[in-house]
Write a protein that holds these residues in place. Structure first.
Motif, mmCIF file in Angstrom:
data_model
loop_
_atom_site.group_PDB
_atom_site.id
_atom_site.type_symbol
_atom_site.label_atom_id
_atom_site.label_comp_id
_atom_site.label_asym_id
_atom_site.label_seq_id
_atom_site.Cartn_x
_atom_site.Cartn_y
_atom_site.Cartn_z
ATOM 1 N N ASP A 178 -2.571 5.217 -3.549
ATOM 2 C CA ASP A 178 -3.543 6.278 -3.319
ATOM 3 C C ASP A 178 -2.871 7.611 -3.627
ATOM 4 O O ASP A 178 -1.962 8.036 -2.912
ATOM 5 C CB ASP A 178 -4.029 6.236 -1.875
ATOM 6 C CG ASP A 178 -5.139 7.231 -1.581
ATOM 7 O OD1 ASP A 178 -5.264 8.242 -2.306
ATOM 8 O OD2 ASP A 178 -5.878 6.990 -0.610
ATOM 9 N N VAL A 224 0.704 5.568 -0.231
ATOM 10 C CA VAL A 224 -0.040 6.820 -0.240
ATOM 11 C C VAL A 224 0.952 7.914 -0.601
ATOM 12 O O VAL A 224 2.016 8.028 0.024
ATOM 13 C CB VAL A 224 -0.694 7.113 1.131
ATOM 14 C CG1 VAL A 224 -1.422 8.450 1.104
ATOM 15 C CG2 VAL A 224 -1.643 5.987 1.530
ATOM 16 N N ARG A 250 0.861 -1.191 0.000
ATOM 17 C CA ARG A 250 0.000 0.000 0.000
ATOM 18 C C ARG A 250 0.893 1.235 0.000
ATOM 19 O O ARG A 250 1.786 1.354 0.834
ATOM 20 C CB ARG A 250 -0.875 0.034 1.244
ATOM 21 C CG ARG A 250 -2.037 -0.871 1.215
ATOM 22 C CD ARG A 250 -2.985 -0.519 2.388
ATOM 23 N NE ARG A 250 -4.148 -1.349 2.336
ATOM 24 C CZ ARG A 250 -4.295 -2.472 3.025
ATOM 25 N NH1 ARG A 250 -3.347 -2.884 3.823
ATOM 26 N NH2 ARG A 250 -5.394 -3.177 2.919
#
Length: 129
Positions: free
Chosen positions: A55, A19, A17
């Protein structure tokens, strides 16, 4: 807004993940790549078998040089993920990542949960899509 990023790894799910936010300079891209490479070392799956959720909803419009640098990062065979999903906002940054990710088979989502659900589907789901 200065460049920021956070990278977490879920080795059990082979999930990375990321960001990203702000405006990136060349040194920020280099810092990002070094951090991403370090995070990839925590994966326990075979090379290139992980999935990545990125993201970029808070990422600013980037210079063309930075878009080109990220395009090279996305295209590097040694660190390429099996699947990559981008969570995007409704801005010009979305158009930039679509261009940078060209040829990667990336998908783009407004909802992080939908992006993660797509990433975790079995590979056979790609055949039907």
């Amino acid at each position: 807004m200065h460049a920021t990023f956070d990278i977490t790894v879920d080795p059990g799910r082979a999930l990375v993940r990321i960001v990203m936010a702000g405006f990136f300079e060349p040194q920020d891209v280099a810092r990002f790549v070094a951090a991403r490479d370090l995070a990839h070392r925590r994966l326990t799956c075979a090379p290139n078998q992980h999935v990545t959720l990125v993201d970029i909803r808070d990422m600013a419009i980037q210079s063309q040089d930075i878009v080109a640098r990220f395009q090279a990062v996305l295209g590097a065979p040694a660190t390429r993920s099996r699947r990559i999903a981008f969570v995007v906002g409704a801005s010009l940054a979305r158009k930039q990542i679509v261009r940078a990710a060209e040829g990667r088979g990336a998908r783009f989502f407004l909802d992080p949960a939908e992006a993660e659900a797509w990433l975790m589907q079995p590979d056979t789901a790609d055949i039907a899509a």
